[in-house]
Design an enzyme around this catalytic site. Sequence first.
Site, PDB file in Angstrom:
ATOM      1  N   SER A  70     -15.485  -2.135 -13.990  1.00  0.00           N
ATOM      2  CA  SER A  70     -15.895  -3.398 -14.627  1.00  0.00           C
ATOM      3  C   SER A  70     -17.133  -3.971 -13.940  1.00  0.00           C
ATOM      4  O   SER A  70     -17.677  -4.977 -14.362  1.00  0.00           O
ATOM      5  CB  SER A  70     -14.751  -4.414 -14.517  1.00  0.00           C
ATOM      6  OG  SER A  70     -14.525  -4.689 -13.123  1.00  0.00           O
ATOM      7  N   TYR A 118       0.832  -1.221   0.000  1.00  0.00           N
ATOM      8  CA  TYR A 118       0.000   0.000   0.000  1.00  0.00           C
ATOM      9  C   TYR A 118       0.855   1.254   0.000  1.00  0.00           C
ATOM     10  O   TYR A 118       0.516   2.266  -0.614  1.00  0.00           O
ATOM     11  CB  TYR A 118      -0.976  -0.026   1.177  1.00  0.00           C
ATOM     12  CG  TYR A 118      -2.164  -0.906   0.897  1.00  0.00           C
ATOM     13  CD1 TYR A 118      -2.249  -2.208   1.387  1.00  0.00           C
ATOM     14  CD2 TYR A 118      -3.195  -0.453   0.072  1.00  0.00           C
ATOM     15  CE1 TYR A 118      -3.328  -3.030   1.078  1.00  0.00           C
ATOM     16  CE2 TYR A 118      -4.276  -1.268  -0.238  1.00  0.00           C
ATOM     17  CZ  TYR A 118      -4.344  -2.550   0.259  1.00  0.00           C
ATOM     18  OH  TYR A 118      -5.398  -3.358  -0.070  1.00  0.00           O
ATOM     19  N   ASN A 175     -16.726   3.938 -20.879  1.00  0.00           N
ATOM     20  CA  ASN A 175     -15.759   2.845 -20.743  1.00  0.00           C
ATOM     21  C   ASN A 175     -15.332   2.392 -22.145  1.00  0.00           C
ATOM     22  O   ASN A 175     -16.194   2.108 -22.978  1.00  0.00           O
ATOM     23  CB  ASN A 175     -16.444   1.686 -19.997  1.00  0.00           C
ATOM     24  CG  ASN A 175     -15.453   0.634 -19.506  1.00  0.00           C
ATOM     25  OD1 ASN A 175     -14.455   0.377 -20.157  1.00  0.00           O
ATOM     26  ND2 ASN A 175     -15.722   0.059 -18.349  1.00  0.00           N
ATOM     27  N   HIS A 224     -14.526   2.403  -1.122  1.00  0.00           N
ATOM     28  CA  HIS A 224     -13.506   1.420  -0.736  1.00  0.00           C
ATOM     29  C   HIS A 224     -12.349   2.071   0.011  1.00  0.00           C
ATOM     30  O   HIS A 224     -11.249   1.535   0.040  1.00  0.00           O
ATOM     31  CB  HIS A 224     -13.018   0.659  -1.982  1.00  0.00           C
ATOM     32  CG  HIS A 224     -14.139  -0.123  -2.606  1.00  0.00           C
ATOM     33  ND1 HIS A 224     -14.118  -0.535  -3.927  1.00  0.00           N
ATOM     34  CD2 HIS A 224     -15.318  -0.560  -2.103  1.00  0.00           C
ATOM     35  CE1 HIS A 224     -15.246  -1.195  -4.193  1.00  0.00           C
ATOM     36  NE2 HIS A 224     -15.993  -1.216  -3.106  1.00  0.00           N
TER      37      HIS A 224
END
Length: 244
Positions: free
Chosen positions: A190, A66, A214, A117
């Site tokens: 996606s 990270y 996209n 997230h």
Amino acid sequence: MTVPDSVVEACSAGRVLVMTGAGMSAESGLSTFRDKHTGLWERFRPEDLATPEAWNADPALVWGWYQWRTALVSAAEPNAGHVALARWAEIADLTIVTQNVDDLHERAGSEVAWHLHGSLFDSRCDTCGERVATRPPGEEPVERIDPPDCVSCGGRIRPGVVWFGEMPHGIDEVMGSVQDYDVVVVVGTSGAVYPAALVAPTAVSSGIPVVEVNPDPTRERGFVAWETTAAAGLPALVDVLAQR
Ligand code: BV8
């Protein structure tokens, strides 16, 4: 670039919800997760790194990964797509929700309602939850870095992201408010990760138009697919909307 009439019509609506994924940052040079050739996770096994189990098993490996990603994001710049969304918010009632853990929307001048997230820049203590600002190391990836200790309680500082098996931030608020919008614009995702992937289909079931930006559209049922990229399509779209 010509913007399809169907996209202009749908996006001229009142309240706009924009939902972005890793493809939003691809033209800033940041790997996406499932992009065929440069997918970030193709070099790592996701279950090795983005779960609480991996963190507890090998915190130095996970923290090192990270920290490297934080360094890459810090060295990247918002692209024309990020800038276009910030411009769009000046001429419309626009809300951004992102699955991304980078800070490129903010650095382009946008407010982000939810980082579903989490964020690379929101490290916190694994025990007491205290948030800490951590400075990323140099750009070279360092395989293992021991996570710092919490100055308040001595616990381990963890990445401020949502791992698999952890509850996304604000998902109930976002799902509960989808019906309030007149259009949902999905950019660069996606639709592979749940429950975030349920947001746009929920809009479709509520009769709200969904536009998908996209280059490799998912062509999910009911989406208006616009085969273009974030940095090419969004500026062209905002130029048209600004002249209406
Ligand atoms: C949870 C942070 C439960 C970490 C990430 C059903 C319901 C609920 C859960 C599940 C379910 N089924 C399965 C699950 C479990 C799991 C899941 O979804 N698994 C998947 C793999 C099947 N979900 C979870 O675990 C979630 N938590 O459910 O908790 C719970 C319940 C109660 C109480 C407690 C817990 C949490 C998921 C969050 C995981 N964390 N990120 C990190 O970053 O390391 S996910 C990660 O994937 C990123 O956030 C990323 O954004 C996200 C999704 O990927 P995309 O953004 O879509 O990126 P991708 O590469 O896939 O696609 C890129 C797209 O861009 C492509 O379409 C490409 O064509 C396009 N593109 C490329 N270039 C461009 C472009 N588009 C535009 N312009 C371009 N230039």
